[in-house]
Design an enzyme around this catalytic site. Structure first.
Site, mmCIF file in Angstrom:
data_model
loop_
_atom_site.group_PDB
_atom_site.id
_atom_site.type_symbol
_atom_site.label_atom_id
_atom_site.label_comp_id
_atom_site.label_asym_id
_atom_site.label_seq_id
_atom_site.Cartn_x
_atom_site.Cartn_y
_atom_site.Cartn_z
ATOM 1 N N ASP A 95 0.808 -1.219 0.000
ATOM 2 C CA ASP A 95 0.000 0.000 0.000
ATOM 3 C C ASP A 95 0.842 1.270 0.000
ATOM 4 O O ASP A 95 2.053 1.234 0.223
ATOM 5 C CB ASP A 95 -0.973 -0.007 1.195
ATOM 6 N N GLU A 108 -9.754 -2.461 5.716
ATOM 7 C CA GLU A 108 -10.342 -2.311 7.041
ATOM 8 C C GLU A 108 -11.573 -3.210 7.183
ATOM 9 O O GLU A 108 -12.097 -3.704 6.175
ATOM 10 C CB GLU A 108 -10.736 -0.845 7.264
ATOM 11 N N HIS A 153 -7.099 -5.578 10.330
ATOM 12 C CA HIS A 153 -6.862 -5.164 8.941
ATOM 13 C C HIS A 153 -5.551 -5.738 8.413
ATOM 14 O O HIS A 153 -4.614 -5.997 9.159
ATOM 15 C CB HIS A 153 -6.933 -3.637 8.778
ATOM 16 N N ASN A 213 -7.445 -4.023 14.504
ATOM 17 C CA ASN A 213 -8.832 -4.388 14.193
ATOM 18 C C ASN A 213 -8.893 -5.524 13.164
ATOM 19 O O ASN A 213 -9.940 -5.790 12.590
ATOM 20 C CB ASN A 213 -9.610 -3.167 13.694
HETATM 21 C C1 F6R Z 1 1.586 -2.049 6.221
HETATM 22 C C2 F6R Z 1 0.167 -2.295 6.320
HETATM 23 C C3 F6R Z 1 -0.583 -2.431 7.617
HETATM 24 C C4 F6R Z 1 0.251 -2.899 8.803
HETATM 25 C C5 F6R Z 1 -0.604 -2.997 10.056
HETATM 26 C C6 F6R Z 1 0.206 -3.388 11.281
HETATM 27 O O1 F6R Z 1 2.006 -1.957 4.871
HETATM 28 O O2 F6R Z 1 -0.432 -2.365 5.310
HETATM 29 O O3 F6R Z 1 -1.661 -3.300 7.415
HETATM 30 O O4 F6R Z 1 0.832 -4.149 8.509
HETATM 31 O O5 F6R Z 1 -1.222 -1.770 10.302
HETATM 32 O O6 F6R Z 1 1.076 -2.338 11.582
HETATM 33 P P1 F6R Z 1 2.199 -2.482 12.703
HETATM 34 O O7 F6R Z 1 3.186 -3.504 12.221
HETATM 35 O O8 F6R Z 1 2.814 -1.098 12.780
HETATM 36 O O9 F6R Z 1 1.499 -2.903 13.958
#
Ligand code: F6R
Length: 241
Positions: A67, A143, A138, A136
């Site tokens: 992303d 989401e 995701h 959550n």
């Molecule tokens: C990253 C992404 C997100 C993260 C997720 C967990 O490219 O797309 O889905 O993997 O938010 O983030 P952290 O590792 O910071 O807890």
């Protein structure tokens, strides 16, 4: 599904890096699906260390990230392209022209997403997709409530995400309102999936992802249906499993 129980964050990072290394060694011209966020940082550091020791060669590897914020340039230190360059690509011998992140500067969302789906297809598909897990449930910017069948698309960031991100920007107006993300369908088409999870604050969601019903309300629960998923989580994150 294989679940590896790591002692702590460092152990999780080493185990995850081992799996990525195995992929690169077995298929030197593989396509890696990569993630940003805090969880994979230690994994990337371990890969850099092994590369510097001469144990790994990324010269034929391609990568496709999950992303990117819409509107941010690669030079913006909050962009995911910048994150990938500074946390991994600048330190290994990957050919940067074969590293892909959605084009945050493409204002036409339809074009940005079509182009990215084309890049994924043209690569021959993702061999190993690395994922972090949101609180959550995701994955990428998919989401809760997102349809499982979607490919790369533009998402409106929720007020809570904008609120959480504003500390990284000069003002709230500078926080991007939208992002481009691979969809769940792109993620599920990867041949192998590796999920890294760390910390007690992820224990509840990890239990739902692994043991709960498969539902768009918990996007990562779909991973139960993939035939080659490896979870590498530390003891704190596995506290309810
Ligand atoms: C990253 C992404 C997100 C993260 C997720 C967990 O490219 O797309 O889905 O993997 O938010 O983030 P952290 O590792 O910071 O807890």
């Amino acid at each position: 599904m294989i679940i590896y129980r790591a002692k702590d964050y460092q152990d999780m990072s080493r185990k995850a890096a081992n799996i990525i290394s195995a992929q690169v060694i077995m298929k030197p011209n593989c396509t890696l699906g990569l993630a940003t966020g805090s969880t994979p940082v230690g994994t990337y550091q371990q890969l850099i260390e092994w590369y510097k020791k001469g144990d790994l060669d990324f010269s034929q590897v391609s990568s496709i990230n999950l992303d990117e914020y819409k509107g941010l340039s690669p030079e913006n230190d909050q962009s995911y392209r910048y994150f990938m360059n500074t946390n991994l690509f600048n330190h290994i011998n990957i050919d940067k022209t074969r590293t892909f992140v959605p084009n945050g500067l493409e204002a036409d969302s339809q074009k940005a997403c079509n182009d990215y789906n084309h890049i994924i297809t043209a690569s021959g598909g993702i061999d190993l997709q690395l994922l972090g897990l949101g609180h959550n449930g995701h994955i990428g910017f998919n989401e809760p409530g997102e349809a499982f069948e979607r490919e790369t698309h533009c998402v409106d960031l929720t007020e809570s995400t904008i609120e959480a991100n504003k500390r990284f920007f000069e003002s709230e107006e500078d926080v991007p309102r939208q992002a481009y993300t691979m969809g769940i369908k792109n993620i599920m088409q990867a041949r192998k999936i590796l999920v890294v999870v760390s910390g007690a604050d992820k224990a509840e969601i990890l239990e739902k992802v692994l043991k709960g019903p498969i539902t768009p309300a918990v996007p990562a629960s779909i991973l139960q249906l993939h035939n080659d998923v490896t979870i590498v989580a530390d003891e704190a994150a596995l506290g309810r499993i």
